[in-house]
Design a protein around this motif. Sequence first.
Motif, short mmCIF file in Angstrom:
data_model
loop_
_atom_site.label_atom_id
_atom_site.label_comp_id
_atom_site.label_asym_id
_atom_site.label_seq_id
_atom_site.Cartn_x
_atom_site.Cartn_y
_atom_site.Cartn_z
N PHE A 21 73.51 -14.76 10.02
CA PHE A 21 74.84 -15.16 9.57
C PHE A 21 75.91 -14.67 10.55
O PHE A 21 75.70 -13.67 11.26
CB PHE A 21 75.12 -14.59 8.18
N LYS A 22 77.04 -15.35 10.55
CA LYS A 22 78.17 -14.93 11.38
C LYS A 22 79.11 -14.02 10.61
O LYS A 22 80.24 -13.78 11.03
CB LYS A 22 78.93 -16.16 11.89
N THR A 23 78.63 -13.56 9.48
CA THR A 23 79.43 -12.67 8.63
C THR A 23 78.68 -11.37 8.38
O THR A 23 77.47 -11.28 8.61
CB THR A 23 79.71 -13.34 7.27
N VAL A 24 79.42 -10.38 7.88
CA VAL A 24 78.83 -9.14 7.40
C VAL A 24 79.17 -9.04 5.92
O VAL A 24 80.33 -9.23 5.52
CB VAL A 24 79.38 -7.91 8.16
N SER A 25 78.16 -8.77 5.10
CA SER A 25 78.35 -8.77 3.65
C SER A 25 78.06 -7.40 3.06
O SER A 25 77.16 -6.69 3.51
CB SER A 25 77.43 -9.81 3.00
N LEU A 26 78.83 -7.06 2.04
CA LEU A 26 78.68 -5.80 1.32
C LEU A 26 78.67 -6.09 -0.17
O LEU A 26 79.48 -6.88 -0.67
CB LEU A 26 79.86 -4.86 1.65
N GLU A 97 82.11 -9.99 16.55
CA GLU A 97 81.54 -10.52 17.80
C GLU A 97 81.93 -11.97 18.02
O GLU A 97 81.91 -12.45 19.16
CB GLU A 97 80.02 -10.39 17.78
N TYR A 98 82.27 -12.68 16.94
CA TYR A 98 82.62 -14.08 17.05
C TYR A 98 84.13 -14.29 17.16
O TYR A 98 84.59 -15.43 17.15
CB TYR A 98 82.07 -14.85 15.85
N LEU A 99 84.88 -13.21 17.26
CA LEU A 99 86.33 -13.29 17.40
C LEU A 99 86.74 -13.14 18.87
O LEU A 99 85.99 -12.61 19.69
CB LEU A 99 87.01 -12.20 16.57
N ALA A 104 88.10 -5.74 17.04
CA ALA A 104 88.99 -5.77 15.87
C ALA A 104 88.53 -4.86 14.75
O ALA A 104 89.32 -4.51 13.86
CB ALA A 104 89.11 -7.20 15.34
N ALA A 105 87.25 -4.47 14.73
CA ALA A 105 86.70 -3.58 13.69
C ALA A 105 87.01 -4.12 12.29
O ALA A 105 87.44 -3.38 11.40
CB ALA A 105 87.25 -2.17 13.85
N VAL A 106 86.77 -5.42 12.10
CA VAL A 106 87.11 -6.06 10.83
C VAL A 106 86.29 -5.47 9.69
O VAL A 106 86.84 -5.16 8.61
CB VAL A 106 86.88 -7.59 10.92
N PHE A 107 85.00 -5.30 9.90
CA PHE A 107 84.17 -4.78 8.80
C PHE A 107 84.57 -3.36 8.44
O PHE A 107 84.58 -3.00 7.26
CB PHE A 107 82.69 -4.84 9.18
N GLU A 108 84.90 -2.55 9.44
CA GLU A 108 85.34 -1.18 9.15
C GLU A 108 86.59 -1.19 8.27
O GLU A 108 86.70 -0.41 7.32
CB GLU A 108 85.63 -0.43 10.46
N VAL A 209 74.76 -5.86 12.28
CA VAL A 209 75.48 -4.59 12.44
C VAL A 209 74.47 -3.49 12.76
O VAL A 209 73.26 -3.67 12.60
CB VAL A 209 76.26 -4.22 11.16
N ASP A 210 74.98 -2.36 13.21
CA ASP A 210 74.13 -1.20 13.49
C ASP A 210 73.84 -0.50 12.17
O ASP A 210 74.62 0.33 11.70
CB ASP A 210 74.84 -0.27 14.48
#
Length: 429
Positions: A21-26, A97-99, A104-108, A209-210
Motif C-alpha cells: 500500500f502507499k499508505t501507513v495504517s494504525l 516516500e510518495y510525496l 514530511a514525517a506525516v506518519f509521525e 515503515v521501519d
Amino acid sequence: MFQKTELQSGVNLYTRQTAQFKTVSLAIKFTAPLTEETAAARTVLANVLEDSTAQYPTRTKLRQALEELYGAVFYTDTGKRGNEHILTVYAECVNEEYLRNPDAAVFEQLLSLVTESLFAPNLVNGEFDQAIVEREKQTVIDRIGSVYNDKTRFANKRMLELIRSGEPASQSAYGTEQSVSTVTGKSLKDTYDRMLKEDTIDIYILGDVDTDQLTDRAHTLLPFASGSRKTVSDLKSSEGKGNVVPKHIREKQDMKQGKLNLAYSTPVTFKHPDYPKMQMMNGVLGGFAHSKLFINVREKESLAYYCSSSYASQYGLLYIMSGIDANEEEKTAKLIEEQIDAIREGSITDLEIHQTLSLLSNSIRSAFDSAKGQIEIYDQYKLLDEDFSANQLIEKWKMVTKEDIQNMASTLTKEITYLLSGREAIDHE
C-alpha cells in the motif's frame, strides 16, 4: 503475517512491513466485557475522542490538522465480538516516500495526533465537555433508533431478543437509548480511565515503515499505564439439539413486506475444529447467490424478495432471513426447511461445493486488498492461530467433503420461526 511484541501484560503491538500500500495504517483496539451500560458509554466515548483534543478543541480545528497531513484519516468505531466490546481508533496517512517532500514525517505527526486524542483529550475541569457529550449522545441515540426504520435489521434484532434475551447475541454494540441517556461528562471520564487501565489493548501498524524502530519506540509513543487488564472469557457453546422446543412467534407493525426469519443453534462455534466445515455448509445453504435458499426459494418458487443465511459463529447460531408476502409464510417456511433437510440427506452437488469454495476464497482474498481488511481479518483469526494466513483457511475449506457438510447441517436445531408483518396481513393466529 503480523509480528507480535508484548509491550506489557495485556498490551500487544502487531506490526507488518509491506510495500503493498502507499499508505501507513494504525489501529488501536480496546477490548472489554460487553454489557448494555458499558457499550453505551464506550460508544459515546468513541465519538467524543474523535471530535476534538486538548490541542485541537473543536471538530473544525482537528479536521484542519488532518487536512494539513495530506488528507490523513482519523476516526473511531465500536463493535462487538462474542461477549467482548471493542472500541477501535483508526488512522491512516500517505507514506511520505510518495510525496514531493519525503521528509514530511506525516506518519509521525499523525501518530502524535492519535496519542493526544487518547492521552490528552478535550477536558473541562477534569471532565469531558458536557456540550460535546450531549451532542454525541444524540448521535448514538439516532444510530440506535435507525434500526427501527430498517425492518430487515429490526426483525433480526427482535428474533435474537426472543431467543437470547439479555445475552451478548442480542445486545447492541451501541447499548440502549436509555443507557446512553444516563451518560454525563463525569461518568464518561470514569469510562475513559477504566478503558486505559483495564482493557486488553491490541495495536496494529501496517505499511512500508521501519517496524523494528517503531517497536523500539512504542513504549514512548503509546505510554499505557500498567493496570489490571481484564481477560474476557469465551462464550459457552450451544448444547445443540438438547430439548429445545422451537418457538413460533408472529408480530405486526406498520409495514408492507413481511420478514420471515428462522434461527438454529449449533455446537460448532468459532473455536470449534469444525468451524471451516460450518462456513462451507452455510455457503451451500444460503450464503451466496448460487445457494439453495436463493435458487429454490427466491428464484424457482418466487416466494421471497430475498432469502439468505448467516452464520454467527461467536454465538453458535445460524439464521435465515427472508422478505416475503406474509400470506405465504407457511409455504415459505416449509420450503426453507426442505433445503436444510436436503443438505442433511446429502443432496449436495459438486458444483455447489466448488462455487462455495471459490466465493469464500475470493471473499477472504479481497479483504486482504485493503490495509484495514488485513487488520480486521487478522484481529479475528489470530484468536485461532497467531500465524494465521488466508491460504491456511482456504486449505481447510478445500478439505471439506459432502459428508462434512451433511454432518454440519445435522447439528442444527431450530429455535424459532419469527414473522414480522404488516397489520393488514391475514392473521393466522
